[in-house]
Design a protein around this motif. Sequence first.
Motif, mmCIF file in Angstrom:
data_model
loop_
_atom_site.group_PDB
_atom_site.id
_atom_site.type_symbol
_atom_site.label_atom_id
_atom_site.label_comp_id
_atom_site.label_asym_id
_atom_site.label_seq_id
_atom_site.Cartn_x
_atom_site.Cartn_y
_atom_site.Cartn_z
ATOM 1 N N ALA A 43 0.829 -1.209 0.000
ATOM 2 C CA ALA A 43 0.000 0.000 0.000
ATOM 3 C C ALA A 43 0.859 1.252 0.000
ATOM 4 O O ALA A 43 0.443 2.305 -0.462
ATOM 5 N N HIS A 44 2.072 1.132 0.516
ATOM 6 C CA HIS A 44 2.916 2.321 0.667
ATOM 7 C C HIS A 44 4.046 2.379 -0.346
ATOM 8 O O HIS A 44 5.069 3.003 -0.111
ATOM 9 N N HIS A 45 3.837 1.739 -1.486
ATOM 10 C CA HIS A 45 4.747 1.954 -2.612
ATOM 11 C C HIS A 45 4.401 3.298 -3.218
ATOM 12 O O HIS A 45 3.236 3.618 -3.418
ATOM 13 N N PRO A 100 0.787 14.421 2.800
ATOM 14 C CA PRO A 100 1.410 13.185 3.308
ATOM 15 C C PRO A 100 0.406 12.047 3.466
ATOM 16 O O PRO A 100 -0.771 12.266 3.734
ATOM 17 N N CYS A 101 0.907 10.842 3.301
ATOM 18 C CA CYS A 101 0.131 9.622 3.552
ATOM 19 C C CYS A 101 0.106 9.382 5.065
ATOM 20 O O CYS A 101 0.873 9.980 5.813
ATOM 21 N N SER A 102 -0.775 8.484 5.521
ATOM 22 C CA SER A 102 -0.823 8.165 6.960
ATOM 23 C C SER A 102 0.530 7.661 7.461
ATOM 24 O O SER A 102 0.849 7.769 8.644
ATOM 25 N N CYS A 103 1.359 7.109 6.564
ATOM 26 C CA CYS A 103 2.654 6.556 6.975
ATOM 27 C C CYS A 103 3.723 7.637 7.065
ATOM 28 O O CYS A 103 4.830 7.385 7.524
ATOM 29 N N GLY A 104 3.412 8.848 6.578
ATOM 30 C CA GLY A 104 4.380 9.935 6.641
ATOM 31 C C GLY A 104 5.087 10.188 5.318
ATOM 32 O O GLY A 104 5.693 11.239 5.123
ATOM 33 N N GLY A 123 2.629 10.325 -1.659
ATOM 34 C CA GLY A 123 2.319 9.709 -2.947
ATOM 35 C C GLY A 123 2.207 8.192 -2.920
ATOM 36 O O GLY A 123 2.424 7.536 -3.934
ATOM 37 N N CYS A 124 1.844 7.615 -1.757
ATOM 38 C CA CYS A 124 1.679 6.153 -1.657
ATOM 39 C C CYS A 124 0.446 5.695 -2.449
ATOM 40 O O CYS A 124 -0.531 6.439 -2.578
ATOM 41 N N TRP A 125 0.506 4.456 -2.907
ATOM 42 C CA TRP A 125 -0.600 3.864 -3.675
ATOM 43 C C TRP A 125 -1.930 4.026 -2.931
ATOM 44 O O TRP A 125 -2.951 4.410 -3.514
HETATM 45 ZN ZN LIG Z 1 2.058 5.547 2.871
#
Ligand SMILES: [Zn+2]
Length: 382
Positions: A237-239, A248-252, A255-257
């Motif tokens: 998911a975080h590629h 930003p994505c939830s992961c920080g 542009g994550c998938w």
């Molecule tokens: Zn992410």
Amino acid sequence: VKISQTKDIRASNRLTILNHIISNQPVSRAEVSSKTGLNKATVSTIVKEWIDMDLVTETELGDSTGGRKPILLQQIADAAYCIAIEISVTKIRVILCNLANQLIQHEVLPIEEKGFTVNYCHLSSLLEKMIAQVPSSPYGIIGIGVSIWGVVDLDGVIRNIPQLQWRNIDLKKLLEDRFGIPVYVNNDGNLAAMCEMKRHPEYADMVTLNIGDTISAGLVANGQVIHGFLGFANALAHHTINFTEKTPCSCGKYGCWEQYCSNQVVIQKMNEHLDQPIHTIEEFIQLVREENPDAKEILEDFIQVLGVGIANAIFILNSEVIILNSKIISAFPYLLPEIENHILLPITQTQEFLISDLGDYSSILGAADQAIQRFYGELANR
Ligand SMILES: [Zn+2]
């Protein structure tokens, strides 16, 4: 060395026979012997052990060809129970099921406040009630399986649930200390993969993708779930698919998938076109069915971005099959060929696609399975 090898072979034979009975029940001893390749004497001895342990029983349901009815074997599903918990971003689900994965009870606790402590209090009082009401059985509750929508390390410690900001929580220890029952914690994607693997044993290599409020993936190679060095090998998911993204994505990362391909994103995009906002993916599916032009366009974008991510997964793993679990795809299965068109055809012609029929239950049933497998495994190794 010799003794332990003999012991290992014995344990492995016990599991082979039990698994064959469970997947093919009701089944005769002769068939177990011919299908597993184990001789009749070994099968008889081991079947007797499982019967003596109250985990297998004999029935006379088999069709008779005039003579006496053959005696068949089947699992005693209610010999024990297990609890499975799924902690997602918006709710905690708890199920009680028997050894055949049949649901006895299903409870949902909404996550209203994000803090761990308050949610843990609600969860443990629910567990207390559930444990008190469990039907009586020879083994009682044999384990608690926990599925986490986040990063779990190889020791079962929750390293990060980004959306809830839960970090470094040893839920396994907390629950084991409180209830005295073995607890197994794993990531939802890994557990969903285990669940699909059990249902599709014909594939040794697979990628499972669950597209819901987030994306979770499971990777299986040579019949084993790939965890990686720290336990998050499956974080497809975080590629990054867009390195110019500014939010930003939830992961920080950026542009994550998952930022472009989830039910949440689809609903959010749809609401930009609506006066009355929708809240569920079912409402979006309904709009597509009603041929709402904006909904149709959003669906097109979803398919495209899904195809990009799947292509990445194929290039990383080159699995035999991809199993998709998505309410949108299940509603419009004719979209599958379109997804394949978005993937580089010359290289991936042989990739197979399946639509999962497990719906919301893949990871929570996988969590239950994990506890059940450990229970059988420990008895086989005695
Ligand atoms: Zn992410």
